[in-house]
Enzyme design. Structure first.
Site, PDB file in Angstrom:
ATOM      1  N   GLY A  48       0.827  -1.211   0.000  1.00  0.00           N
ATOM      2  CA  GLY A  48       0.000   0.000   0.000  1.00  0.00           C
ATOM      3  C   GLY A  48       0.855   1.252   0.000  1.00  0.00           C
ATOM      4  O   GLY A  48       0.577   2.212   0.721  1.00  0.00           O
ATOM      5  N   ALA A  49       1.881   1.271  -0.853  1.00  0.00           N
ATOM      6  CA  ALA A  49       2.896   2.322  -0.793  1.00  0.00           C
ATOM      7  C   ALA A  49       2.601   3.511  -1.703  1.00  0.00           C
ATOM      8  O   ALA A  49       3.403   4.430  -1.784  1.00  0.00           O
ATOM      9  CB  ALA A  49       4.258   1.736  -1.168  1.00  0.00           C
ATOM     10  N   ASN A  50       1.456   3.507  -2.372  1.00  0.00           N
ATOM     11  CA  ASN A  50       1.191   4.567  -3.349  1.00  0.00           C
ATOM     12  C   ASN A  50       0.431   5.756  -2.772  1.00  0.00           C
ATOM     13  O   ASN A  50       0.215   6.754  -3.464  1.00  0.00           O
ATOM     14  CB  ASN A  50       0.418   4.007  -4.547  1.00  0.00           C
ATOM     15  CG  ASN A  50      -0.891   3.367  -4.142  1.00  0.00           C
ATOM     16  OD1 ASN A  50      -0.899   2.500  -3.268  1.00  0.00           O
ATOM     17  ND2 ASN A  50      -1.991   3.771  -4.754  1.00  0.00           N
ATOM     18  N   TYR A 204     -13.995  -4.141  10.335  1.00  0.00           N
ATOM     19  CA  TYR A 204     -12.694  -3.469  10.305  1.00  0.00           C
ATOM     20  C   TYR A 204     -11.959  -3.695  11.625  1.00  0.00           C
ATOM     21  O   TYR A 204     -10.776  -4.054  11.642  1.00  0.00           O
ATOM     22  CB  TYR A 204     -12.854  -1.971  10.054  1.00  0.00           C
ATOM     23  CG  TYR A 204     -11.523  -1.248  10.049  1.00  0.00           C
ATOM     24  CD1 TYR A 204     -10.665  -1.353   8.961  1.00  0.00           C
ATOM     25  CD2 TYR A 204     -11.119  -0.490  11.147  1.00  0.00           C
ATOM     26  CE1 TYR A 204      -9.434  -0.719   8.955  1.00  0.00           C
ATOM     27  CE2 TYR A 204      -9.877   0.152  11.149  1.00  0.00           C
ATOM     28  CZ  TYR A 204      -9.051   0.038  10.051  1.00  0.00           C
ATOM     29  OH  TYR A 204      -7.822   0.665  10.061  1.00  0.00           O
TER      30      TYR A 204
END
Length: 323
Positions: A48-50, A204
């Site tokens: 999830g690095a974007n 969640y």
């Protein structure tokens, strides 16, 4: 005074009051400073690095001369983020590699890990950062409830398939991003996949509690290997994680202004994962949870050894690591 303006004022005032109650203004976060070559020669995977915390974290690691593998579902977004990160990192920086990883697909996870193990001689740090928050009820490619599938099961398989390389690279580290909202969850072993009832907030919280129990059990299993694993709760951060949360149209501008006051920036949110990835202070520390770069005391449900072992065994079966 027009009716829309009055409505906006009333709604906005209510939002501000609610946020002041829910999210007391946080102390200014001190940004970490490490020698410029702290991570030179080290390879780090960030999922999830974007965007959000992940993007900010990659930028900080680049400044420390790390070789960072951005593991992202949306390659176009990852390319754009990488260009932006490299511009801000300065002339002296590490290396960015972009690879496709869709945590909602076990096949994608396996393909990613196969590619990494074939191409990389070592992995020094694995940062399980990607997540999805309170989405409508949907399922992953493999039929798992989306939040459980992405936040827990996808990372569970990813970590398992990279363990041999992490052990061969020891001393190495695994960092798991959880959330303080774990406090409102339970592991519903009778309906783990939420087939009978779906509450997006509960699911969640359940997935974030699963992150902590996974960290607990994995730490036990990694004793003596030279690989450590620690979790963290980043706090409330201004990211796209809450894109599925519905906010009244008139309240959106005020919510945005309030978030600037009460929420951490992505860079501030990235400080604790950066600390766990880089700091010599946590060398050899494992099985703990941190917040604001300090060890955090967890509720008993997050340190339940029996629940951690049970979830581990069930998760192994769900992702195809056991019959």
């Amino acid at each position: 005074m027009s009716a829309p303006f009055l409505i906006a004022a009333v709604v906005g005032g209510g939002v501000l009051l609610l946020m002041r109650r829910l999210f007391p203004r946080q102390k200014a976060v001190k940004l970490l400073r490490y020698p410029a070559d702290t991570m030179r020669g080290k390879t780090v995977i960030v999922t999830g690095a974007n965007s959000g915390i992940g993007k900010a974290l990659v930028g900080e690691l680049l400044k420390l001369h790390a070789r960072v593998i951005m593991a992202c579902r949306d390659l176009r977004s990852a390319e754009e983020a990488a260009q932006d990160i490299k511009k801000q990192a300065g002339s002296e920086q590490g290396e960015v590699v972009i690879k496709h990883l869709d945590l909602a697909s076990l096949r994608s996870v396996r393909n990613f890990c196969e590619e990494v193990t074939q191409e990389e001689s070592k992995i020094d740090v694995l940062i399980n950062n990607a997540g999805i928050y309170q989405c409508p009820y949907t399922k992953t490619d493999d039929g798992f409830e989306m939040q459980l599938g992405v936040n827990h099961l996808g990372h569970f398989l990813l970590t398992h398939l990279l363990l041999d390389l992490l052990k061969a690279s020891a001393p190495s580290r695994i960092v798991v991003v959880s959330s303080k909202l774990y406090k409102y969850g339970q592991i519903n072993f009778d309906d783990l996949n939420s087939e009978n009832n779906y509450n997006k907030a509960f699911c969640y919280s359940q997935s974030k509690l699963a992150n902590l129990l996974f960290t607990l059990e994995l730490a036990h299993r990694l004793e003596g290997t030279g690989v450590t694993v620690n979790a963290l709760t980043p706090g409330i951060v201004r990211t796209r994680l809450g894109r599925h949360v519905q906010i009244p149209l008139l309240a959106k501008p005020l919510f945005h202004l309030a978030s600037l006051v009460f929420f951490k920036s992505p860079l501030e949110g990235a400080q604790t994962p950066l600390y766990l990835a880089c700091s010599p202070e946590v060398e050899g520390v494992s099985g703990k949870c941190f917040a604001n770069c300090e060890e955090e005391e967890l509720l008993p449900k997050a340190t339940d050894e029996e629940a951690a072992k049970k979830l581990w065994d069930i998760s192994r079966r769900m992702v195809g690591l056991a019959d």
